[in-house]
Write a protein that holds these residues in place. Structure first.
Motif, PDB file in Angstrom:
ATOM      1  N   ALA A  75      -0.780 -27.852  -9.276  1.00  0.00           N
ATOM      2  CA  ALA A  75       0.016 -29.034  -8.956  1.00  0.00           C
ATOM      3  C   ALA A  75       0.528 -29.755 -10.198  1.00  0.00           C
ATOM      4  N   GLY A  76      -0.245 -29.786 -11.263  1.00  0.00           N
ATOM      5  CA  GLY A  76       0.175 -30.480 -12.480  1.00  0.00           C
ATOM      6  C   GLY A  76       1.433 -29.882 -13.080  1.00  0.00           C
ATOM      7  N   GLN A  77       1.489 -28.568 -13.169  1.00  0.00           N
ATOM      8  CA  GLN A  77       2.659 -27.910 -13.748  1.00  0.00           C
ATOM      9  C   GLN A  77       3.854 -27.996 -12.793  1.00  0.00           C
ATOM     10  N   LEU A  78       3.592 -27.909 -11.492  1.00  0.00           N
ATOM     11  CA  LEU A  78       4.681 -28.058 -10.526  1.00  0.00           C
ATOM     12  C   LEU A  78       5.254 -29.474 -10.573  1.00  0.00           C
ATOM     13  N   ARG A  79       4.401 -30.432 -10.882  1.00  0.00           N
ATOM     14  CA  ARG A  79       4.838 -31.832 -10.978  1.00  0.00           C
ATOM     15  C   ARG A  79       5.896 -31.991 -12.067  1.00  0.00           C
ATOM     16  N   ALA A  80       5.733 -31.281 -13.156  1.00  0.00           N
ATOM     17  CA  ALA A  80       6.713 -31.364 -14.246  1.00  0.00           C
ATOM     18  C   ALA A  80       8.088 -30.885 -13.768  1.00  0.00           C
ATOM     19  N   ILE A  81       8.122 -29.824 -12.984  1.00  0.00           N
ATOM     20  CA  ILE A  81       9.389 -29.327 -12.440  1.00  0.00           C
ATOM     21  C   ILE A  81       9.962 -30.340 -11.461  1.00  0.00           C
ATOM     22  N   HIS A  82       9.099 -30.873 -10.607  1.00  0.00           N
ATOM     23  CA  HIS A  82       9.540 -31.884  -9.637  1.00  0.00           C
ATOM     24  C   HIS A  82      10.127 -33.107 -10.335  1.00  0.00           C
ATOM     25  N   ASP A  83       9.432 -33.582 -11.341  1.00  0.00           N
ATOM     26  CA  ASP A  83       9.908 -34.767 -12.060  1.00  0.00           C
ATOM     27  C   ASP A  83      11.269 -34.518 -12.703  1.00  0.00           C
ATOM     28  N   TRP A  84      11.473 -33.329 -13.250  1.00  0.00           N
ATOM     29  CA  TRP A  84      12.753 -33.027 -13.873  1.00  0.00           C
ATOM     30  C   TRP A  84      13.860 -32.965 -12.815  1.00  0.00           C
ATOM     31  N   THR A  85      13.634 -32.274 -11.715  1.00  0.00           N
ATOM     32  CA  THR A  85      14.671 -32.163 -10.683  1.00  0.00           C
ATOM     33  C   THR A  85      14.912 -33.503  -9.991  1.00  0.00           C
ATOM     34  N   LYS A  86      13.919 -34.360  -9.944  1.00  0.00           N
ATOM     35  CA  LYS A  86      14.063 -35.678  -9.316  1.00  0.00           C
ATOM     36  C   LYS A  86      15.136 -36.517 -10.009  1.00  0.00           C
ATOM     37  N   ARG A  87      15.359 -36.249 -11.286  1.00  0.00           N
ATOM     38  CA  ARG A  87      16.404 -36.977 -12.022  1.00  0.00           C
ATOM     39  C   ARG A  87      17.760 -36.834 -11.339  1.00  0.00           C
ATOM     40  N   PHE A  88      17.953 -35.751 -10.606  1.00  0.00           N
ATOM     41  CA  PHE A  88      19.241 -35.467  -9.984  1.00  0.00           C
ATOM     42  C   PHE A  88      19.285 -35.861  -8.511  1.00  0.00           C
ATOM     43  N   GLU A  89      18.227 -36.479  -8.035  1.00  0.00           N
ATOM     44  CA  GLU A  89      18.138 -36.868  -6.631  1.00  0.00           C
ATOM     45  C   GLU A  89      19.272 -37.802  -6.223  1.00  0.00           C
ATOM     46  N   ARG A  90      19.707 -38.646  -7.125  1.00  0.00           N
ATOM     47  CA  ARG A  90      20.780 -39.588  -6.783  1.00  0.00           C
ATOM     48  C   ARG A  90      22.054 -38.856  -6.371  1.00  0.00           C
ATOM     49  N   HIS A  91      22.286 -37.681  -6.959  1.00  0.00           N
ATOM     50  CA  HIS A  91      23.466 -36.902  -6.588  1.00  0.00           C
ATOM     51  C   HIS A  91      23.352 -36.392  -5.160  1.00  0.00           C
ATOM     52  N   TRP A  92      22.162 -35.917  -4.797  1.00  0.00           N
ATOM     53  CA  TRP A  92      21.943 -35.427  -3.442  1.00  0.00           C
ATOM     54  C   TRP A  92      22.016 -36.582  -2.460  1.00  0.00           C
ATOM     55  N   LEU A  93      21.429 -37.716  -2.831  1.00  0.00           N
ATOM     56  CA  LEU A  93      21.416 -38.875  -1.953  1.00  0.00           C
ATOM     57  C   LEU A  93      22.835 -39.360  -1.686  1.00  0.00           C
ATOM     58  N   GLN A  94      23.667 -39.411  -2.717  1.00  0.00           N
ATOM     59  CA  GLN A  94      25.057 -39.833  -2.525  1.00  0.00           C
ATOM     60  C   GLN A  94      25.781 -38.896  -1.558  1.00  0.00           C
ATOM     61  N   GLN A  95      25.546 -37.591  -1.693  1.00  0.00           N
ATOM     62  CA  GLN A  95      26.180 -36.623  -0.793  1.00  0.00           C
ATOM     63  C   GLN A  95      25.702 -36.843   0.641  1.00  0.00           C
ATOM     64  N   ILE A  96      24.421 -37.062   0.823  1.00  0.00           N
ATOM     65  CA  ILE A  96      23.877 -37.303   2.165  1.00  0.00           C
ATOM     66  C   ILE A  96      24.464 -38.579   2.751  1.00  0.00           C
ATOM     67  N   LEU A  97      24.588 -39.622   1.954  1.00  0.00           N
ATOM     68  CA  LEU A  97      25.161 -40.881   2.448  1.00  0.00           C
ATOM     69  C   LEU A  97      26.627 -40.698   2.841  1.00  0.00           C
ATOM     70  N   ARG A  98      27.393 -39.893   2.078  1.00  0.00           N
ATOM     71  CA  ARG A  98      28.786 -39.620   2.439  1.00  0.00           C
ATOM     72  C   ARG A  98      28.875 -38.847   3.752  1.00  0.00           C
TER      73      ARG A  98
END
Length: 122
Positions: A75-98
């Protein structure tokens, strides 16, 4: 710029679809190599090779019990990947809101009576 070797970079390791399948299978479960191979319909040597890569980059941990090896996600190493991809969540959220706004506009347009029928069904 050359890519990092698969065995030294978690992002390159998960670029392989079969490794992502293994990680999904291990989600919350510890499994033996044979079980992983059988469940995913792959040979045990292939499963072992993928697990070795995931182990090398720290995405899985292994527990040995006699001749059997049981793998689980790290889980610790997977968390690092999650944290990095989370930076781009705003892009996905904007698409979902549209998409949501468009669906609501289309729904409202369908529910609004046509001026020719004065709200009556014909």
């Amino acid at each position: 710029m050359p890519r990092a070797p698969t065995t030294s970079d978690p992002f390159n390791a998960i670029a392989e679809p079969r490794r992502r399948e293994i990680l999904e299978l291990l989600d919350g479960h510890e499994r033996a190599v044979g079980d992983i191979a059988d469940t995913l319909g792959m040979g045990q040597p292939s499963a072992s090779k993928h697990l070795a890569v995931l182990l090398e980059v720290g995405l899985v941990d292994v527990r040995r019990e006699g001749r059997l090896a049981y793998y689980r996600t790290n889980a610790g190493q997977l968390r690092a990947i999650h944290d990095w991809t989370k930076r781009f969540e705003r892009h996905w959220l904007q698409q979902i809101l549209r998409i949501k706004a468009r669906a609501e506009r289309n729904s409202a347009a369908r529910d609004t009576p046509s001026p020719r029928t004065n709200g009556r069904e014909s």
